[in-house]
Design a protein around this motif. Sequence first.
Motif, short mmCIF file in Angstrom:
data_model
loop_
_atom_site.label_atom_id
_atom_site.label_comp_id
_atom_site.label_asym_id
_atom_site.label_seq_id
_atom_site.Cartn_x
_atom_site.Cartn_y
_atom_site.Cartn_z
N TYR A 176 -6.02 39.91 49.13
CA TYR A 176 -5.97 39.68 50.57
C TYR A 176 -5.03 38.50 50.83
CZ TYR A 176 -10.37 42.30 50.31
OH TYR A 176 -11.34 43.26 50.05
N GLY A 177 -4.26 38.61 51.86
CA GLY A 177 -3.37 37.52 52.23
C GLY A 177 -3.38 37.34 53.73
N GLY A 178 -3.16 36.09 54.18
CA GLY A 178 -3.18 35.83 55.61
C GLY A 178 -2.39 34.59 55.98
N ILE A 179 -2.02 34.52 57.25
CA ILE A 179 -1.27 33.36 57.75
C ILE A 179 -1.68 33.11 59.20
CG2 ILE A 179 0.69 34.80 58.51
CD1 ILE A 179 2.50 32.41 57.69
N THR A 180 -1.75 31.83 59.58
CA THR A 180 -2.11 31.43 60.94
C THR A 180 -1.09 30.44 61.46
OG1 THR A 180 -4.49 31.73 60.58
CG2 THR A 180 -3.84 30.29 62.38
N LEU A 181 -0.65 30.67 62.67
CA LEU A 181 0.15 29.69 63.40
C LEU A 181 -0.77 29.06 64.44
CD1 LEU A 181 2.82 28.30 64.25
CD2 LEU A 181 3.17 30.23 65.82
N SER A 182 -0.91 27.72 64.37
CA SER A 182 -1.80 27.00 65.28
C SER A 182 -1.00 26.10 66.20
CB SER A 182 -2.81 26.16 64.50
OG SER A 182 -3.65 26.95 63.71
N ILE A 183 -1.27 26.20 67.48
CA ILE A 183 -0.73 25.28 68.47
C ILE A 183 -1.82 24.26 68.77
CG2 ILE A 183 0.22 25.05 70.79
CD1 ILE A 183 1.09 27.99 70.55
N VAL A 184 -1.50 22.98 68.61
CA VAL A 184 -2.50 21.92 68.62
C VAL A 184 -2.36 21.07 69.86
CG1 VAL A 184 -3.41 19.92 67.37
CG2 VAL A 184 -2.53 21.89 66.11
N ASP A 185 -3.50 20.75 70.47
CA ASP A 185 -3.55 19.85 71.62
C ASP A 185 -4.47 18.69 71.27
OD1 ASP A 185 -3.12 19.03 74.35
OD2 ASP A 185 -5.14 19.72 74.78
N PHE A 186 -3.97 17.46 71.38
CA PHE A 186 -4.73 16.27 70.99
C PHE A 186 -4.84 15.32 72.17
CE2 PHE A 186 -5.07 11.92 69.47
CZ PHE A 186 -6.06 12.01 68.51
N ASN A 187 -6.04 14.76 72.38
CA ASN A 187 -6.23 13.75 73.41
C ASN A 187 -7.29 12.77 72.95
OD1 ASN A 187 -7.69 12.73 76.10
ND2 ASN A 187 -5.55 13.21 76.56
N SER A 188 -7.01 11.49 73.09
CA SER A 188 -7.96 10.47 72.66
C SER A 188 -7.91 9.29 73.63
CB SER A 188 -7.61 9.98 71.25
OG SER A 188 -8.42 8.89 70.86
N THR A 189 -9.07 8.77 73.97
CA THR A 189 -9.16 7.56 74.79
C THR A 189 -10.06 6.56 74.08
OG1 THR A 189 -11.02 8.46 76.08
CG2 THR A 189 -8.81 8.78 76.96
N VAL A 190 -9.63 5.30 74.08
CA VAL A 190 -10.42 4.20 73.52
C VAL A 190 -10.46 3.08 74.55
CG1 VAL A 190 -10.71 2.56 71.64
CG2 VAL A 190 -9.70 4.80 71.18
#
Length: 550
Positions: free
Chosen positions: A241-255
Amino acid sequence: MKHLTIILSAVLMATAASAQNVVDASRFSETSLSGTARYRSMGGAFGAVGGDATAMNDNPAGLGIYRGTSEVSFTPQVTTYNTTTKGSSEKDTRETDFSMSNLSYIVSFNTENSSSLVNFNIGVGFNHSEGVNRKYRSYLANPHSSFGAYIANQANNYLVNTSQYDNPGVLESNNPGNLVEMAYDSYVIDDAYDADGNICGVCSYDQKEGLSNSQSLYVKEKTRMDEYNISAAANWSNMFYGGITLSIVDFNSTVESEYQEDYSKSSGYTDYYNNLETKGSGVNVKMGLLFKPVDAWRFGLAFHTPTWLFMKDIYDGSMYSNAPDGHSRTDVYEYKYRFNTPWELQFSTAYILGTRGLISFEYDMKDFSSASYKEDKSNDQYLLDVTNDVIKDYMQPQHIFKVGGELRATPRFSIRAGYQYRTSPFKKEVMDEWEGRSWTVYDGRGTWGDDNETLFSSTTKPNYSITDDQHYFCIGCGWKGRGWFIDLAFADQLRKDKIAAFPTTDALMYFDNDGNAVLSAKNQDGAVTANHIDMTSNIMSWDVTVGFKF
């Protein structure tokens, strides 16, 4: 002199604006145990199991286990953060968060006319890969160092390195951009004098008066990292079995940080407030293989590229003292840069107990020393190269061990359990700082610097936390109907951190017993050692996954 003041103030502001640090690198790179309820209830030990929507974020080859059956599922989550700090007295805080942990849609296609390709599958989905929503308070009575002395050391090191120790007025700014300028404008630090009565750098209120003090810190931190996935997987001969994923990432942080320092022998005080928001977006790729030599045994291998992020910090601070006109506030600043998270490698195996259940093991290695900062095209890379070198020196691969099991009590009802252990991404040398050790480095440009600043201090936020080992204890169950399923999971994460309001700093100037400023070639003379506090977090999460097969 006015022009020199403007130039040097601009240098100070530029230094503060580009001072990304190692602790932030860890904060941007961490992920939590997140996914479907079945995945979480087994401690995330799913790399060689497959057949679950979280395979898109773990080992994409696991999507190939679906054979001709499509699936849609969603997973809401409730998380409670219980945090305890142990300073001069224990402080407990609690925060509750609700989120959508996972949402997935998988379509499976059989290939009846192919002799080797049994099926190929497409998956799209959303995964809440990291979430922090915590508050913590700390209190120290009679600490061994002060926030004012920490800033005074920063200022004096700068003044000595630029041969301006007899002219601290260069630190003054109408539009302060960092801690030093705010402290000088609000009289948290002020002119110091040597034994002959000449101006010689700056000192803090407690350095001049020799006063004991108390310190309190309050931090509110919220972080979200969400991934939007597009995956493809294939099944060859029900063996490979073989597989691939393309991920679009959204990051938000407040301190949001609030710090107060009171001097017990007078009415003197220092109050400091800071706001930092970090926004980012980027992409990563996950690739995986799964090998099933016999029906009962599976082996998995996966590789995750770094996430290539475009980041922006938005920050401001304000400082107050009991002096007349003792207040100062920065403008709201923005700073753009790029950041590459660590790469990750996974090895896994699973044994299928016929129709009765399974047991699974997984080892992940995430190399935090490979994380790196890059400047936006309009900025200078040099300062971030210094930070990248310190990342290589003081961060290390994080080792993650997972074990999980599932028992089918009846053909339609299963019970599950799992455990996950994560090592600290920081080397032991970083923890040595808590014993008063600091590291002085020569940056090649004729000035002395302090690794602690590069490790811990960024923008206008001097407070920080260092993550130690983490443990996850997980249980769950699931029901399967005709064309539907419901899974439940409970996970209890035990996490230890060390926190401080400001870092350790070396000094090029100290004060003798008579309160006179003295220049020194010994960096330990007048050094300020961080006041560390142990923090324990107990993070409890409840998940329910509802899915439909068709």
